[in-house]
Design a protein around this motif. Structure first.
Motif, PDB file in Angstrom:
ATOM      1  N   ILE A 238      -7.118   1.262  -3.961  1.00 42.59           N
ATOM      2  CA  ILE A 238      -8.365   1.912  -3.100  1.00 42.59           C
ATOM      3  C   ILE A 238      -8.108   1.513  -1.660  1.00 42.59           C
ATOM      4  O   ILE A 238      -7.037   0.831  -1.356  1.00 42.59           O
ATOM      5  CB  ILE A 238      -9.519   0.616  -3.781  1.00 42.59           C
ATOM      6  CG1 ILE A 238      -9.707   0.294  -4.887  1.00 42.59           C
ATOM      7  CG2 ILE A 238     -11.056   1.008  -2.216  1.00 42.59           C
ATOM      8  CD1 ILE A 238     -10.206  -0.709  -5.171  1.00 42.59           C
ATOM      9  N   PRO A 239      -8.636   3.131  -0.942  1.00 47.56           N
ATOM     10  CA  PRO A 239      -8.134   3.005   0.526  1.00 47.56           C
ATOM     11  C   PRO A 239      -8.019   1.433   1.151  1.00 47.56           C
ATOM     12  O   PRO A 239      -8.984   0.759   0.828  1.00 47.56           O
ATOM     13  CB  PRO A 239      -8.857   4.160   1.200  1.00 47.56           C
ATOM     14  CG  PRO A 239      -9.212   5.195   0.133  1.00 47.56           C
ATOM     15  CD  PRO A 239      -9.625   3.836  -0.877  1.00 47.56           C
ATOM     16  N   ASP A 240      -7.808   1.356   2.658  1.00 50.65           N
ATOM     17  CA  ASP A 240      -7.528  -0.162   2.887  1.00 50.65           C
ATOM     18  C   ASP A 240      -9.060  -0.193   3.463  1.00 50.65           C
ATOM     19  O   ASP A 240      -9.933   0.771   3.988  1.00 50.65           O
ATOM     20  CB  ASP A 240      -6.547   0.376   4.526  1.00 50.65           C
ATOM     21  CG  ASP A 240      -6.461  -1.118   5.245  1.00 50.65           C
ATOM     22  OD1 ASP A 240      -6.642  -1.642   4.561  1.00 50.65           O
ATOM     23  OD2 ASP A 240      -5.869  -1.062   5.901  1.00 50.65           O
ATOM     24  N   GLU A 241      -9.733  -0.957   3.827  1.00 50.55           N
ATOM     25  CA  GLU A 241     -11.088  -1.400   3.661  1.00 50.55           C
ATOM     26  C   GLU A 241     -10.165  -2.872   5.245  1.00 50.55           C
ATOM     27  O   GLU A 241      -9.914  -2.726   5.257  1.00 50.55           O
ATOM     28  CB  GLU A 241     -12.013  -2.029   2.477  1.00 50.55           C
ATOM     29  CG  GLU A 241     -11.967  -0.865   1.590  1.00 50.55           C
ATOM     30  CD  GLU A 241     -12.880  -1.397   0.484  1.00 50.55           C
ATOM     31  OE1 GLU A 241     -13.498  -0.413  -0.052  1.00 50.55           O
ATOM     32  OE2 GLU A 241     -12.787  -2.764   0.327  1.00 50.55           O
ATOM     33  N   ALA A 242     -12.083  -2.224   5.216  1.00 45.44           N
ATOM     34  CA  ALA A 242     -11.975  -3.887   6.529  1.00 45.44           C
ATOM     35  C   ALA A 242     -11.537  -5.598   6.247  1.00 45.44           C
ATOM     36  O   ALA A 242     -11.207  -5.830   7.279  1.00 45.44           O
ATOM     37  CB  ALA A 242     -14.103  -3.792   6.645  1.00 45.44           C
ATOM     38  N   ASP A 243     -11.217  -5.419   5.156  1.00 44.45           N
ATOM     39  CA  ASP A 243     -11.107  -6.409   4.800  1.00 44.45           C
ATOM     40  C   ASP A 243      -9.521  -6.769   4.572  1.00 44.45           C
ATOM     41  O   ASP A 243      -8.881  -7.946   3.773  1.00 44.45           O
ATOM     42  CB  ASP A 243     -12.003  -7.214   3.217  1.00 44.45           C
ATOM     43  CG  ASP A 243     -11.051  -6.511   2.015  1.00 44.45           C
ATOM     44  OD1 ASP A 243     -10.356  -5.558   2.111  1.00 44.45           O
ATOM     45  OD2 ASP A 243     -12.572  -6.340   1.121  1.00 44.45           O
ATOM     46  N   HIS A 244      -8.920  -5.740   4.379  1.00 41.26           N
ATOM     47  CA  HIS A 244      -7.766  -5.408   4.497  1.00 41.26           C
ATOM     48  C   HIS A 244      -6.366  -6.073   3.063  1.00 41.26           C
ATOM     49  O   HIS A 244      -5.448  -5.937   3.442  1.00 41.26           O
ATOM     50  CB  HIS A 244      -7.057  -6.032   5.983  1.00 41.26           C
ATOM     51  CG  HIS A 244      -7.628  -5.371   6.678  1.00 41.26           C
ATOM     52  ND1 HIS A 244      -6.893  -4.140   7.467  1.00 41.26           N
ATOM     53  CD2 HIS A 244      -8.281  -5.484   7.836  1.00 41.26           C
ATOM     54  CE1 HIS A 244      -8.177  -3.360   8.471  1.00 41.26           C
ATOM     55  NE2 HIS A 244      -8.321  -4.607   8.663  1.00 41.26           N
TER      56      HIS A 244
ATOM     57  N   THR B 104      -8.332   0.330  -8.505  1.00 41.42           N
ATOM     58  CA  THR B 104      -9.268  -0.129  -9.878  1.00 41.42           C
ATOM     59  C   THR B 104      -8.352   0.920 -11.194  1.00 41.42           C
ATOM     60  O   THR B 104      -7.546   2.107 -10.640  1.00 41.42           O
ATOM     61  CB  THR B 104     -10.205   0.697  -9.077  1.00 41.42           C
ATOM     62  OG1 THR B 104     -11.324   0.332 -10.064  1.00 41.42           O
ATOM     63  CG2 THR B 104     -10.121   1.762  -9.091  1.00 41.42           C
TER      64      THR B 104
ATOM     65  N   ARG C 201       1.007  -1.305  -0.677  1.00 41.78           N
ATOM     66  CA  ARG C 201      -0.468   0.331   0.344  1.00 41.78           C
ATOM     67  C   ARG C 201       1.122   1.510  -0.054  1.00 41.78           C
ATOM     68  O   ARG C 201       0.598   2.428  -0.519  1.00 41.78           O
ATOM     69  CB  ARG C 201      -1.258  -0.280   1.299  1.00 41.78           C
ATOM     70  CG  ARG C 201      -2.623  -0.216   0.937  1.00 41.78           C
ATOM     71  CD  ARG C 201      -3.447  -0.420   2.614  1.00 41.78           C
ATOM     72  NE  ARG C 201      -4.102  -1.446   2.639  1.00 41.78           N
ATOM     73  CZ  ARG C 201      -3.767  -2.332   2.400  1.00 41.78           C
ATOM     74  NH1 ARG C 201      -3.087  -2.526   3.440  1.00 41.78           N
ATOM     75  NH2 ARG C 201      -5.439  -3.588   2.453  1.00 41.78           N
TER      76      ARG C 201
ATOM     77  N   LYS D 104      -6.419  -3.346  -2.930  1.00 38.75           N
ATOM     78  CA  LYS D 104      -6.932  -3.537  -4.329  1.00 38.75           C
ATOM     79  C   LYS D 104      -6.622  -2.226  -5.052  1.00 38.75           C
ATOM     80  O   LYS D 104      -5.899  -1.413  -4.381  1.00 38.75           O
ATOM     81  CB  LYS D 104      -8.660  -3.053  -4.444  1.00 38.75           C
ATOM     82  CG  LYS D 104      -8.626  -4.290  -3.231  1.00 38.75           C
ATOM     83  CD  LYS D 104     -10.465  -4.445  -2.339  1.00 38.75           C
ATOM     84  CE  LYS D 104     -10.734  -5.097  -1.558  1.00 38.75           C
ATOM     85  NZ  LYS D 104     -12.334  -5.139  -1.289  1.00 38.75           N
TER      86      LYS D 104
END
Length: 77
Positions: free
Chosen positions: A45-51, A56, A7, A54
């Motif tokens: 894509i910013p860090d999400e709950a699933d870590h 795009t 990231r 990603k």
């Protein structure tokens, strides 16, 4: 490479540059034995709950296995 390191390496992707990622330990006969992913106008894509890491292009989302990344190229084609 860890997901956090990946990231950090990709943090400057804002849709203005293209991205090429080569994967270690993954082969593809169609491209001479080295598997890689090309994303035009890539955005992280910013860090999400699933870590998951990603990226795009605005049309598709690509999930990247940080452990398999061999090298990255960020730049214009």
């Amino acid at each position: 490479m860890t997901p956090d390191q990946l990231r950090q390496a990709l943090h400057e992707l804002n849709g203005e540059r293209d991205l090429i990622i080569a994967f270690a330990g993954v082969t593809s006969p169609a491209i001479g034995g080295a598997a890689h992913l090309e994303v035009r106008h890539a955005m992280l894509i910013p860090d999400e709950a699933d870590h998951l890491v990603k990226v795009t292009d605005g049309k598709s989302v690509f999930i990247i296995d940080a452990d398999r990344v061999a090298w990255i190229r960020i730049g214009l084609k």
